[in-house]
Design an enzyme around this catalytic site. Structure first.
Site, short mmCIF file in Angstrom:
data_model
loop_
_atom_site.label_atom_id
_atom_site.label_comp_id
_atom_site.label_asym_id
_atom_site.label_seq_id
_atom_site.Cartn_x
_atom_site.Cartn_y
_atom_site.Cartn_z
N HIS A 67 0.84 -1.20 0.00
CA HIS A 67 0.00 0.00 0.00
C HIS A 67 0.87 1.26 0.00
O HIS A 67 0.68 2.17 -0.81
CB HIS A 67 -0.91 -0.03 1.24
CG HIS A 67 -1.68 1.22 1.48
ND1 HIS A 67 -3.01 1.34 1.15
CD2 HIS A 67 -1.34 2.39 2.04
CE1 HIS A 67 -3.44 2.54 1.48
NE2 HIS A 67 -2.44 3.21 2.04
N GLU A 68 1.86 1.28 0.88
CA GLU A 68 2.73 2.46 0.98
C GLU A 68 3.62 2.58 -0.26
O GLU A 68 3.92 3.69 -0.72
CB GLU A 68 3.56 2.42 2.26
CG GLU A 68 2.74 2.38 3.55
CD GLU A 68 1.79 3.54 3.75
OE1 GLU A 68 1.91 4.57 3.05
OE2 GLU A 68 0.89 3.42 4.61
N HIS A 71 1.74 4.46 -2.71
CA HIS A 71 1.84 5.92 -2.54
C HIS A 71 3.14 6.43 -3.18
O HIS A 71 3.14 7.47 -3.84
CB HIS A 71 1.81 6.30 -1.06
CG HIS A 71 0.45 6.26 -0.46
ND1 HIS A 71 -0.63 6.95 -0.97
CD2 HIS A 71 -0.01 5.61 0.64
CE1 HIS A 71 -1.69 6.72 -0.21
NE2 HIS A 71 -1.35 5.91 0.76
#
Length: 137
Positions: A67-68, A71
């Site tokens: 998920h990160e 980003h």
């Protein structure tokens, strides 16, 4: 998004978010982030960091890392926090995109068996089943 993921996997020959982060020069740290934060991504002095809550189960650590990483690849220059789904934080467009990036990355190279429920498929490939709710928001 699919093109970004495919290029990463092709170049580094893995869909492991930990291996990809290392190859991209992103530093991964584990620490206690409290009850409402699963992870965060930030940049400081041209260095990039993913911090993952150290008390999460391994499948969640892997998902949060993906998920990160989403980003990092999709939202350059924006520091983001992955908050607990039960908090009062309403994930916006950037969070939904990072969730989708994580699912697509982690499921790359696999697909559900014929008539396999999505929940069973996620469990089989090591994606937290709660992620289903993230994708509908």
């Amino acid at each position: 998004m699919d093109e970004i993921i495919n290029k990463l996997i092709k170049k580094y020959k893995t869909n492991s978010p930990f291996e990809l982060s290392e190859a991209l020069g992103i530093h991964i740290r584990f620490m206690n982030l409290g009850q409402s934060t699963k992870g965060l991504y930030y940049r400081k002095l041209r260095r990039r960091f993913i911090v993952i809550h150290n008390e999460l189960p391994l499948e969640w650590q892997r998902f949060v890392c993906a998920h990160e990483l989403g980003h990092d690849r999709l939202h350059k220059g924006i520091n983001r926090f992955f908050l607990e789904e039960n908090s009062y934080f309403s994930p916006g467009k950037l969070e939904r995109q990072a969730n989708l990036f994580a699912v697509k990355l982690l499921s790359s190279g696999s697909s559900p068996e014929q008539e396999e429920p999505l929940l069973s498929y996620y469990l089989r490939i090591g994606i937290p089943p709660e992620v289903i709710f993230f994708l509908d928001e």
